[in-house]
Design an enzyme around this catalytic site. Structure first.
Site, PDB file in Angstrom:
ATOM      1  N   LYS A   1       0.822  -1.183  -0.018  1.00 22.53           N
ATOM      2  CA  LYS A   1       0.175   0.701   0.186  1.00 22.53           C
ATOM      3  C   LYS A   1       0.614   0.892  -0.019  1.00 22.53           C
ATOM      4  O   LYS A   1       0.052   2.561   1.280  1.00 22.53           O
ATOM      5  CB  LYS A   1      -1.391  -0.097   1.005  1.00 22.53           C
ATOM      6  CG  LYS A   1      -2.037  -0.866   1.092  1.00 22.53           C
ATOM      7  CD  LYS A   1      -2.715  -0.846   2.853  1.00 22.53           C
ATOM      8  CE  LYS A   1      -3.270  -2.296   2.968  1.00 22.53           C
ATOM      9  NZ  LYS A   1      -3.646  -2.714   4.219  1.00 22.53           N
TER      10      LYS A   1
ATOM     11  N   ASP B   1      -6.437  -6.410   9.848  1.00 25.10           N
ATOM     12  CA  ASP B   1      -7.477  -5.832   9.526  1.00 25.10           C
ATOM     13  C   ASP B   1      -8.940  -7.151   9.510  1.00 25.10           C
ATOM     14  O   ASP B   1      -9.865  -6.668   9.973  1.00 25.10           O
ATOM     15  CB  ASP B   1      -7.832  -4.685   9.102  1.00 25.10           C
ATOM     16  CG  ASP B   1      -6.923  -5.106   7.418  1.00 25.10           C
ATOM     17  OD1 ASP B   1      -6.421  -6.371   6.744  1.00 25.10           O
ATOM     18  OD2 ASP B   1      -7.339  -3.949   6.323  1.00 25.10           O
TER      19      ASP B   1
END
Length: 485
Positions: free
Chosen positions: A194, A229
């Site tokens: 990311k 997550d």
């Protein structure tokens, strides 16, 4: 006067012929441009095609990779990381708990007051903090010190709600990057994704890195659960609905987690947990298969990325990349078909100038003249004048790229259900979804859901429910901190 009139008539006729020639040339040139544009669009449609048969092949390849990853992580694209979470929230948890959710360009700090089965979530507060770009590629201490400082400031606003005196505050740490978990509260970073690229952190225990920064801030806080997550989303989802078995994140990045039988996890060497199951953090963003529909734009994006050859599935379906793929298609049209005039708009040549939220706004433009598309092109790409035909073409491109991503994501989910034997069963099965891409990109979400139903068939689809676990990764981390307190 007769000669003058004849001469004037001749001149006018010649001028008319010249104008006609120019008009014809312009029309031919315009027709040529649109023919080239149509060819580019047709090629894109062909390369992005996701017929049901191909999607089933993708799902089968996902199952194969899952089984391989459960045997061993060596040589596997999908790592199937053991989370050490074998005890999920029941609703009986009580007390004050904190969560830190680090998953992209922003992170969140949360404070949750749990009241047990009667009170459930009594109160929750959170703050969101943007991470400066230079810290995403800087030093490890600098990043974690910045996070710890924000956490200390947030704890300072605790007010009347606080934990037992003399006891360290307990924190659930959602860390949404590939980690080799070594216990429920420790894990070493495998690699960054990311847009992060901090070499010093790779191979280090991220809990230890955060703990050092917390101590430098003078903050008495203990990390009791390190979770991904999706594991946090799974915990948050099952807190609300006990039939949740899968969690999927579709936001800036993407990942999936699910509850697996312990006997199916061949690489597990610890004692058999009382629950008989374990949450697996798939890290499915790194999935790759020859069945994935790759275009020349995807291949170029991958080669030019920070992690070439890796996170291929993520680069096809996540919010970080969808807008960039569209930009690359528009750039080719600008170069080869002069779609935006004789020169290429400079901003169109800037990587990631077209972000996925902007792509979504253009895709969802329902105005008769597509004025939102025109406004976004001007604002973000410096393209001030476009025809309605051009704007319609751009919407088509957004549709092709978004639907490919959504349908591939659905195929991945179907693969998980197939691995669990729930793709053709009548047992109620709930999938918890989180992430801005899924929540806010309506066309993407609708395409994913319809594709999943298409793959399941009417009977099985009736037993499968997809729920939005909004902020699941944050509240889930706090819940896991509580269940492992």
């Amino acid at each position: 006067m007769g000669k003058v009139a004849i001469r004037t008539a001749v001149v006018c006729a010649a001028a008319a012929v010249a104008v006609t020639v120019l008009v014809v040339r312009h029309r031919k040139r315009s027709a040529g441009r649109w023919a080239r544009a149509a060819a580019v669009l047709e090629e894109l449609e062909e390369q992005c095609a996701t017929p049901t048969l191909k999607l089933r092949e993708v799902a089968d390849a996902m199952v194969k990779e899952m089984n391989a990853g459960l045997e061993s992580e060596d040589g596997c694209k999908v790592k199937m990381i053991i989370s050490f979470v074998d005890k999920l929230p029941t609703g009986a948890e009580k007390g004050l708990f904190y969560a830190l959710d680090l998953g992209g360009t922003n992170f969140r700090v949360l404070r949750v007051q749990l009241g047990g089965k009667e009170g459930r979530v009594v109160k929750q507060e959170y703050e969101e903090v943007s991470i400066p770009q230079e810290l995403m590629v800087g030093g490890s201490d600098e990043l974690f010190d910045f996070i710890a400082s924000a956490l200390a400031k947030f704890v300072g606003s605790e007010g009347e709600i606080h934990g037992p005196a003399g006891k360290s505050r307990e924190l659930g740490f959602t860390f949404s990057f590939p980690v080799k978990q070594t216990s429920i509260a420790s894990g070493t970073l495998i690699k960054w994704t990311k847009g992060f690229d901090i070499a010093a952190t790779i191979g280090e225990d991220v809990v230890a890195e955060l703990t050092k920064s917390l101590k430098r801030q003078g903050l008495d806080m203990r990390v009791t659960a390190l979770v991904n997550d999706t594991v946090g989303t799974l915990a948050g989802g099952i807190y609300d609905d006990s039939d949740v078995v899968v969690a999927v994140i579709l936001g800036t990045g993407t990942n999936a987690a699910y509850i697996e039988r312990i006997d199916a996890i061949k690489k597990w060497q610890g004692p058999i947990p009382n629950s008989g199951s374990m949450v697996i953090n798939m890290e499915w963003g790194n999935f790759n298969s020859s069945n994935l529909p790759m275009t020349c734009y995807d291949q170029a994006l991958d080669v030019e990325s920070l992690n070439p050859g890796e996170q291929i599935f993520e680069k096809l379906i996540s919010g970080m990349y969808l807008g960039e793929v569209v930009r690359r298609v528009l750039l080719r049209l600008a170069v080869e078909a002069s779609l935006f005039g004789d020169s290429v708009p400079p901003q169109l040549e800037v990587p990631f100038a077209l972000r996925t939220p902007i792509m979504s706004e253009m895709h969802h433009d329902t105005s008769a003249d597509l004025k939102v598309v025109g406004a976004k092109l001007k604002e973000f790409l410096g393209i001030s004048k476009t025809s309605l035909r051009t704007r319609k073409l751009i919407v088509q491109i957004c549709d092709i790229v978004a639907k490919r991503g959504a349908r591939l994501a659905a195929a991945g989910i179907f693969g998980i259900l197939k691995k669990l034997g729930r793709h053709d069963a009548k047992r109620r099965t709930v999938i918890a979804m989180d992430g801005g891409l899924y929540e806010h990109y309506t066309s993407f979400r609708e395409s994913l859901l319809s594709t999943l139903n298409e793959m399941l068939g009417d009977e099985a689809a009736a037993s499968v429910q997809v729920i939005l676990a909004n902020d699941g990764s944050g509240i889930g981390a706090a819940l896991l901190a509580a269940s492992h307190s």
